[in-house]
Design a protein around this motif. Sequence first.
Motif, PDB file in Angstrom:
ATOM      1  N   TYR A  58       0.820  -1.208   0.000  1.00 45.92           N
ATOM      2  CA  TYR A  58       0.000   0.000   0.000  1.00 45.92           C
ATOM      3  C   TYR A  58       0.860   1.266   0.000  1.00 45.92           C
ATOM      4  O   TYR A  58       0.553   2.234  -0.688  1.00 45.92           O
ATOM      5  CB  TYR A  58      -0.938   0.020   1.220  1.00 45.92           C
ATOM      6  CG  TYR A  58      -2.259  -0.685   0.984  1.00 45.92           C
ATOM      7  CD1 TYR A  58      -3.386   0.009   0.550  1.00 45.92           C
ATOM      8  CD2 TYR A  58      -2.378  -2.051   1.193  1.00 45.92           C
ATOM      9  CE1 TYR A  58      -4.598  -0.639   0.329  1.00 45.92           C
ATOM     10  CE2 TYR A  58      -3.586  -2.714   0.981  1.00 45.92           C
ATOM     11  CZ  TYR A  58      -4.691  -2.003   0.549  1.00 45.92           C
ATOM     12  OH  TYR A  58      -5.882  -2.647   0.338  1.00 45.92           O
ATOM     13  N   LEU A  83      -8.743   2.106  -4.865  1.00 49.08           N
ATOM     14  CA  LEU A  83      -9.247   1.269  -3.762  1.00 49.08           C
ATOM     15  C   LEU A  83      -9.887   2.075  -2.634  1.00 49.08           C
ATOM     16  O   LEU A  83     -10.630   1.524  -1.824  1.00 49.08           O
ATOM     17  CB  LEU A  83      -8.107   0.424  -3.179  1.00 49.08           C
ATOM     18  CG  LEU A  83      -7.613  -0.743  -4.034  1.00 49.08           C
ATOM     19  CD1 LEU A  83      -6.505  -1.474  -3.313  1.00 49.08           C
ATOM     20  CD2 LEU A  83      -8.754  -1.706  -4.358  1.00 49.08           C
ATOM     21  N   THR A  99     -10.277  -0.317   1.895  1.00 45.39           N
ATOM     22  CA  THR A  99      -9.371  -1.418   2.252  1.00 45.39           C
ATOM     23  C   THR A  99      -8.064  -0.817   2.747  1.00 45.39           C
ATOM     24  O   THR A  99      -7.735   0.330   2.410  1.00 45.39           O
ATOM     25  CB  THR A  99      -9.070  -2.297   1.023  1.00 45.39           C
ATOM     26  OG1 THR A  99      -8.359  -1.518   0.055  1.00 45.39           O
ATOM     27  CG2 THR A  99     -10.348  -2.821   0.392  1.00 45.39           C
TER      28      THR A  99
HETATM   29  N1  IYR Z   1      -4.553  -7.021  -1.823  1.00 48.47           N
HETATM   30  C1  IYR Z   1      -4.852  -5.781  -1.141  1.00 48.47           C
HETATM   31  C2  IYR Z   1      -5.279  -4.708  -2.086  1.00 48.47           C
HETATM   32  C3  IYR Z   1      -6.537  -4.911  -2.844  1.00 48.47           C
HETATM   33  C4  IYR Z   1      -6.466  -5.000  -4.220  1.00 48.47           C
HETATM   34  C5  IYR Z   1      -7.607  -5.116  -4.951  1.00 48.47           C
HETATM   35  I1  IYR Z   1      -7.513  -5.142  -6.979  1.00 48.47           I
HETATM   36  C6  IYR Z   1      -8.866  -5.153  -4.322  1.00 48.47           C
HETATM   37  O1  IYR Z   1     -10.008  -5.272  -5.090  1.00 48.47           O
HETATM   38  C7  IYR Z   1      -8.935  -5.030  -2.951  1.00 48.47           C
HETATM   39  C8  IYR Z   1      -7.731  -4.919  -2.230  1.00 48.47           C
HETATM   40  C9  IYR Z   1      -5.851  -6.005  -0.015  1.00 48.47           C
HETATM   41  O2  IYR Z   1      -6.385  -7.106   0.124  1.00 48.47           O
HETATM   42  O3  IYR Z   1      -6.067  -5.086   0.746  1.00 48.47           O
END
Ligand code: IYR
Length: 305
Positions: free
Chosen positions: A177, A189, A194
């Motif tokens: 991130y 995002l 998230t």
């Molecule tokens: N893997 C990270 C970031 C993430 C990426 C996507 I594309 C998403 O749709 C949601 C999250 C996480 O799980 O936070």
Amino acid sequence: MSLATQMPFFSQNWPIITLGLVCYLSFRVISHFFKKTTSTDGPDSTGDAKKTGVYRTPDQVAEIKEDEDWDEETEFPDISSALPADLEHIPFNFERFTPEEMVKRSEEFYRLMNRRRTIRFFSSEPVPFKVIENVVRAAGTGPSGAHTEPWTFVVVSDQEVKEKIRQIIEDEEEVNYKKRMGVQWTTDLRPLRTNWIKEYLTEAPYIILVFKQMYGIKPDGGKKIHYYNEMSVAMASGLLLTAVHYSGLVSLTSTPLNCGPALRTLLGRPASEKLTLLLPVGYPAKDATVPNLSRKPIEDIMVHI
Ligand code: IYR
């Protein structure tokens, strides 16, 4: 008469010709090495397969041009199929519905599936293990290249292991991130709220980790090609999500970036397997929220020709 006077073009242009030759050879070496390191759809991606015809992955077959000189008639007396050569073919037991029943069933199924949501807030309330076993069974009914069934579903309920998984993922996701994903990705995002803190990894009663087996091992110790293993595991994963939802539980589809090798080692899986999906499964927390998203209408996702 010297060779130089006989061949004025070469004597005048030899530095250019040599440079061109060096560039061409370097390109061939680099592209050969690149192919070797990027192809993952089978056990033998060295190019020897293409030469001998013994092992060919779908990618390699697609590369072979029609006019290429390859000998279909070559015999390989010690080659055997992964499935029994005399595999029996039996009548198919088909359950037929009327057109009205089919429309009704498809509508009901769509309505059911349209209620599936990705959930990020889990209750720690236990769920029957039998349900988990059955959803994995359902996932294992998926189609696979040459019926190789190239999947392993690792089910984790042990709290200590869940804590280790969470540690590995949070450490890596913080870097993802903050540094790796970049501004566009983190901005995209933000509406979904998230971040790298993932309480659900220790709250949910189960985590199912889906591994694709890039190749298998035959009883004689040889490598078994897992054709289209990526696509096969993706389809099985869709069935897994569907089964979890149909059973009355929720899940979170996650693909933790850069955590695959550490999680594979933690869970004792072999190097022939690659983590493709990590799925916390359980009941939603009482106060769970979801983003208020809508889905594309049929006109935007289907083209009828
Ligand atoms: N893997 C990270 C970031 C993430 C990426 C996507 I594309 C998403 O749709 C949601 C999250 C996480 O799980 O936070």
